[in-house]
Write an enzyme that holds these catalytic residues in place. Sequence first.
Site, PDB file in Angstrom:
ATOM      1  N   LEU A  33       3.908  31.608 -27.006  1.00 52.95           N
ATOM      2  CA  LEU A  33       2.467  31.851 -27.907  1.00 52.95           C
ATOM      3  C   LEU A  33       2.107  30.727 -28.719  1.00 52.95           C
ATOM      4  CD1 LEU A  33       3.099  35.531 -28.691  1.00 52.95           C
ATOM      5  CD2 LEU A  33       1.827  34.754 -26.796  1.00 52.95           C
ATOM      6  N   HIS A  34       0.959  30.514 -28.856  1.00 53.91           N
ATOM      7  CA  HIS A  34       0.073  29.526 -29.822  1.00 53.91           C
ATOM      8  C   HIS A  34      -0.793  30.034 -30.437  1.00 53.91           C
ATOM      9  CE1 HIS A  34      -2.604  28.970 -26.426  1.00 53.91           C
ATOM     10  NE2 HIS A  34      -1.876  28.665 -25.737  1.00 53.91           N
ATOM     11  N   ASN A  35      -1.640  29.179 -30.984  1.00 54.54           N
ATOM     12  CA  ASN A  35      -2.726  29.565 -31.974  1.00 54.54           C
ATOM     13  C   ASN A  35      -3.790  30.116 -31.155  1.00 54.54           C
ATOM     14  OD1 ASN A  35      -1.277  29.302 -34.201  1.00 54.54           O
ATOM     15  ND2 ASN A  35      -2.337  27.384 -34.831  1.00 54.54           N
ATOM     16  N   HIS A  37      -3.415  32.100 -28.224  1.00 53.29           N
ATOM     17  CA  HIS A  37      -3.094  33.436 -28.144  1.00 53.29           C
ATOM     18  C   HIS A  37      -3.348  34.291 -29.306  1.00 53.29           C
ATOM     19  CE1 HIS A  37      -0.246  31.503 -25.166  1.00 53.29           C
ATOM     20  NE2 HIS A  37      -0.965  32.203 -24.437  1.00 53.29           N
ATOM     21  N   LYS A 149     -10.596  29.308 -22.104  1.00 51.64           N
ATOM     22  CA  LYS A 149      -9.571  28.360 -21.688  1.00 51.64           C
ATOM     23  C   LYS A 149      -9.606  28.422 -20.201  1.00 51.64           C
ATOM     24  CE  LYS A 149      -6.119  25.276 -21.492  1.00 51.64           C
ATOM     25  NZ  LYS A 149      -5.053  25.864 -20.566  1.00 51.64           N
ATOM     26  N   GLN A 153     -10.778  32.262 -14.343  1.00 50.85           N
ATOM     27  CA  GLN A 153     -10.057  33.459 -14.415  1.00 50.85           C
ATOM     28  C   GLN A 153     -10.808  34.618 -15.180  1.00 50.85           C
ATOM     29  OE1 GLN A 153      -5.637  33.391 -15.850  1.00 50.85           O
ATOM     30  NE2 GLN A 153      -6.489  34.293 -17.645  1.00 50.85           N
ATOM     31  N   SER A 185      -2.226  25.019 -25.153  1.00 52.00           N
ATOM     32  CA  SER A 185      -1.472  25.567 -23.778  1.00 52.00           C
ATOM     33  C   SER A 185      -0.214  25.721 -23.909  1.00 52.00           C
ATOM     34  CB  SER A 185      -1.941  24.807 -22.663  1.00 52.00           C
ATOM     35  OG  SER A 185      -1.307  24.878 -21.624  1.00 52.00           O
ATOM     36  N   SER A 186       0.428  26.665 -23.403  1.00 49.36           N
ATOM     37  CA  SER A 186       1.766  26.948 -23.415  1.00 49.36           C
ATOM     38  C   SER A 186       2.431  25.711 -22.523  1.00 49.36           C
ATOM     39  CB  SER A 186       2.180  28.211 -22.539  1.00 49.36           C
ATOM     40  OG  SER A 186       1.650  29.300 -23.181  1.00 49.36           O
TER      41      SER A 186
HETATM   42  P1  AMP Z   1      -1.629  32.552 -20.648  1.00 49.33           P
HETATM   43  O1  AMP Z   1      -0.306  32.785 -21.733  1.00 49.33           O
HETATM   44  O2  AMP Z   1      -1.894  30.889 -20.607  1.00 49.33           O
HETATM   45  O3  AMP Z   1      -1.774  33.105 -19.267  1.00 49.33           O
HETATM   46  O4  AMP Z   1      -2.835  32.705 -21.976  1.00 49.33           O
HETATM   47  C1  AMP Z   1      -3.102  34.094 -21.950  1.00 49.33           C
HETATM   48  C2  AMP Z   1      -4.594  34.232 -22.586  1.00 49.33           C
HETATM   49  O5  AMP Z   1      -4.914  33.303 -23.679  1.00 49.33           O
HETATM   50  C3  AMP Z   1      -5.597  33.718 -21.540  1.00 49.33           C
HETATM   51  O6  AMP Z   1      -6.814  34.717 -21.722  1.00 49.33           O
HETATM   52  C4  AMP Z   1      -6.107  32.432 -21.728  1.00 49.33           C
HETATM   53  O7  AMP Z   1      -7.350  32.121 -21.560  1.00 49.33           O
HETATM   54  C5  AMP Z   1      -5.888  32.433 -23.277  1.00 49.33           C
HETATM   55  N1  AMP Z   1      -5.528  31.339 -24.016  1.00 49.33           N
HETATM   56  C6  AMP Z   1      -4.782  30.153 -23.450  1.00 49.33           C
HETATM   57  N2  AMP Z   1      -4.993  29.069 -24.344  1.00 49.33           N
HETATM   58  C7  AMP Z   1      -5.956  29.269 -24.937  1.00 49.33           C
HETATM   59  C8  AMP Z   1      -6.456  28.501 -25.989  1.00 49.33           C
HETATM   60  N3  AMP Z   1      -6.283  27.291 -26.307  1.00 49.33           N
HETATM   61  N4  AMP Z   1      -7.484  28.996 -26.711  1.00 49.33           N
HETATM   62  C9  AMP Z   1      -8.042  30.359 -26.636  1.00 49.33           C
HETATM   63  N5  AMP Z   1      -7.381  31.163 -25.437  1.00 49.33           N
HETATM   64  C10 AMP Z   1      -6.403  30.630 -24.798  1.00 49.33           C
END
Ligand code: AMP
Length: 282
Positions: A33-35, A37, A149, A153, A185-186
């Site tokens: 998780l990052h900011n 999320h 992002k 999707q 991004s992760s």
């Molecule tokens: P993920 O863990 O990469 O599958 O992302 C989970 C959710 O977080 C998805 O809906 C992504 O679009 C969203 N997300 C990922 N990166 C960002 C970001 N930098 N800013 C906002 N939402 C994000």
Amino acid sequence: MHIFVEIGPLKAYLKHQLTSHFSIGLVPTMGALHNGHLSLIQTSKKENHITVCSIYVNPIQFNNAADLEKYPRTLEQDIRVLQDAGCDALFCPGNSEMYREATRLKFDFGSLDKVLEGEFRPGHFSGVALVVAKFFNIVQPDRAYFGQKDFQQFKVISTLVEELKFDIQLICAPIIREHDGLAMSSRNVRLNTDERTRAVVLSQSLRESRDRLLKGESFSAIKKFVMDKCIQSNVRLEYIALADRENFSLLDNVREPGRGIILIAAYVGEIRLIDNLFLTEN
Ligand code: AMP
């Protein structure tokens, strides 16, 4: 925060919340998780009584075995982050809980999953749709939160909700960026120092493309400019595209700026990154 690895106890917990007329917000993630999320968690907390975050690295949405194997997994740290953020429940199932046997169920989203991410990651959106449909059925949220992002999707999931008549409101939250513009991004943690510096070319290309498009430059000229820029940064461009953000048809020029979105995917070293920018914010 309540932590669940099995569907049964999670459903029992949520059933209890439902009887108290509470609204439920769901934030599906793959962890690390990052900011970005966290912004989804915070928005959900503002809009719902209960926020559930799921962390699950869904194998069937990966079309590259090495990407799946090397995807960052930081569950202990994620739990601390979610606790600090005031998340109410975490669902972090194992593969056997989500897929009792190898699934054959497939989704076809027509032209939406044949272009861009759909073209370069065959089967990806079908895998995403299946796992998200499972989460929707398990959690039965009132609202579900996704990031711009992954805008294509988001469109796939909007279609899923529409077609399967899920009674869920979808929220698309803005992209959270690092100070230099790189979309969080992760996968960013896998970039080495040099790659991390070079990765800024994605967001820079998007901003310059937007500015040039709005000044009337043709998208074919802009594409050439971005290709050169990526070569100079030693970044392997997979696509830069202009699309209609409603239906994802690919465009050569801007007809309605309010519907335009520019999308980019590129490899920085071994790491594939994506980003996008609306032509106008509205
Ligand atoms: P993920 O863990 O990469 O599958 O992302 C989970 C959710 O977080 C998805 O809906 C992504 O679009 C969203 N997300 C990922 N990166 C960002 C970001 N930098 N800013 C906002 N939402 C994000």
